[in-house]
Design a protein around this motif. Sequence first.
Motif, PDB file in Angstrom:
ATOM      1  N   ILE A  28      44.780  34.826 -19.205  1.00 21.20           N
ATOM      2  CA  ILE A  28      45.299  34.024 -18.096  1.00 21.20           C
ATOM      3  C   ILE A  28      46.560  33.298 -18.547  1.00 21.20           C
ATOM      4  CG2 ILE A  28      44.790  32.059 -16.564  1.00 21.20           C
ATOM      5  CD1 ILE A  28      42.977  34.460 -16.034  1.00 21.20           C
ATOM      6  N   GLU A  29      47.574  33.290 -17.697  1.00 14.18           N
ATOM      7  CA  GLU A  29      48.726  32.407 -17.884  1.00 14.18           C
ATOM      8  C   GLU A  29      48.502  31.224 -16.969  1.00 14.18           C
ATOM      9  OE1 GLU A  29      52.518  34.235 -17.298  1.00 14.18           O
ATOM     10  OE2 GLU A  29      52.439  35.187 -19.274  1.00 14.18           O
ATOM     11  N   ALA A  30      48.432  30.034 -17.554  1.00 13.72           N
ATOM     12  CA  ALA A  30      48.135  28.835 -16.777  1.00 13.72           C
ATOM     13  C   ALA A  30      49.283  27.832 -16.876  1.00 13.72           C
ATOM     14  CB  ALA A  30      46.836  28.194 -17.268  1.00 13.72           C
ATOM     15  N   VAL A  31      49.500  27.118 -15.784  1.00 14.38           N
ATOM     16  CA  VAL A  31      50.492  26.048 -15.727  1.00 14.38           C
ATOM     17  C   VAL A  31      49.826  24.766 -16.216  1.00 14.38           C
ATOM     18  CG1 VAL A  31      51.978  24.681 -14.200  1.00 14.38           C
ATOM     19  CG2 VAL A  31      51.618  27.128 -13.742  1.00 14.38           C
ATOM     20  N   LEU A  32      50.441  24.090 -17.188  1.00 14.98           N
ATOM     21  CA  LEU A  32      49.921  22.803 -17.641  1.00 14.98           C
ATOM     22  C   LEU A  32      50.154  21.766 -16.546  1.00 14.98           C
ATOM     23  CD1 LEU A  32      51.171  22.604 -21.335  1.00 14.98           C
ATOM     24  CD2 LEU A  32      48.889  23.130 -20.529  1.00 14.98           C
ATOM     25  N   ASP A  33      49.095  21.074 -16.168  1.00 14.89           N
ATOM     26  CA  ASP A  33      49.180  20.074 -15.107  1.00 14.89           C
ATOM     27  C   ASP A  33      48.477  18.805 -15.578  1.00 14.89           C
ATOM     28  OD1 ASP A  33      49.081  18.485 -12.859  1.00 14.89           O
ATOM     29  OD2 ASP A  33      48.347  20.069 -11.532  1.00 14.89           O
ATOM     30  N   THR A  34      49.255  17.856 -16.085  1.00 14.61           N
ATOM     31  CA  THR A  34      48.669  16.626 -16.618  1.00 14.61           C
ATOM     32  C   THR A  34      48.138  15.705 -15.529  1.00 14.61           C
ATOM     33  OG1 THR A  34      50.825  15.532 -16.703  1.00 14.61           O
ATOM     34  CG2 THR A  34      50.089  16.689 -18.705  1.00 14.61           C
ATOM     35  N   GLY A  35      48.409  16.025 -14.270  1.00  6.53           N
ATOM     36  CA  GLY A  35      47.849  15.264 -13.158  1.00  6.53           C
ATOM     37  C   GLY A  35      46.498  15.799 -12.709  1.00  6.53           C
ATOM     38  N   TYR A  36      46.094  16.935 -13.249  1.00  7.66           N
ATOM     39  CA  TYR A  36      44.810  17.555 -12.926  1.00  7.66           C
ATOM     40  C   TYR A  36      43.811  17.138 -14.007  1.00  7.66           C
ATOM     41  CZ  TYR A  36      41.397  21.426 -12.798  1.00  7.66           C
ATOM     42  OH  TYR A  36      40.251  22.181 -12.788  1.00  7.66           O
ATOM     43  N   THR A  37      42.776  16.424 -13.618  1.00 10.42           N
ATOM     44  CA  THR A  37      41.837  15.872 -14.600  1.00 10.42           C
ATOM     45  C   THR A  37      40.737  16.846 -15.004  1.00 10.42           C
ATOM     46  OG1 THR A  37      40.525  14.851 -12.851  1.00 10.42           O
ATOM     47  CG2 THR A  37      42.250  13.491 -13.876  1.00 10.42           C
ATOM     48  N   GLY A  38      40.614  17.972 -14.310  1.00 10.23           N
ATOM     49  CA  GLY A  38      39.646  18.998 -14.684  1.00 10.23           C
ATOM     50  C   GLY A  38      40.154  19.811 -15.860  1.00 10.23           C
ATOM     51  N   SER A  39      39.504  20.950 -16.107  1.00 15.37           N
ATOM     52  CA  SER A  39      39.872  21.786 -17.242  1.00 15.37           C
ATOM     53  C   SER A  39      40.739  22.966 -16.843  1.00 15.37           C
ATOM     54  CB  SER A  39      38.609  22.301 -17.940  1.00 15.37           C
ATOM     55  OG  SER A  39      37.912  21.228 -18.516  1.00 15.37           O
ATOM     56  N   LEU A  40      40.254  23.793 -15.884  1.00 16.72           N
ATOM     57  CA  LEU A  40      40.966  25.015 -15.538  1.00 16.72           C
ATOM     58  C   LEU A  40      40.634  25.415 -14.109  1.00 16.72           C
ATOM     59  CD1 LEU A  40      42.720  27.403 -16.674  1.00 16.72           C
ATOM     60  CD2 LEU A  40      40.564  28.532 -17.251  1.00 16.72           C
TER      61      LEU A  40
END
Length: 125
Positions: A28-40
């Motif tokens: 998986i290519e994932a976008v880092l989102d520091t506003g998202y408090t979950g994992s994935l």
Amino acid sequence: MIVGAMNAQREAIVRLVVLGPGGRERQIEAVLDTGYTGSLTLPATVVSALELPFHGRGSVLLGDGSESEFDVHEAVVTWAGERRLTAIDVAETDPLLGIGLLLGKELTVQVIAGGTVTLQKLRLA
């Protein structure tokens, strides 16, 4: 250490492997989102293809004040050389990697197109 890159849309991208039961796996290519408090987050099509087990339901308060509910599944994620059991939130967006997987890591981002994104274990004194 995990190394990724900034894309032309100014998104920090990293790769990880998601493992489903029975040995199915997907890079998986994932976008880092520091506003998202979950994992994935993963789209339902990926969750279904990997046959990830259902864990429950979750909800989130969106920026416009509305609330949205989503399914939560479980998967093993190969992350920084380790395998971790991880909650996967189903969302019909590009995969997002949130704070839940960033905990205990040091994040460095060169914020230019093609810049390096580096994640490594945090060294505490």
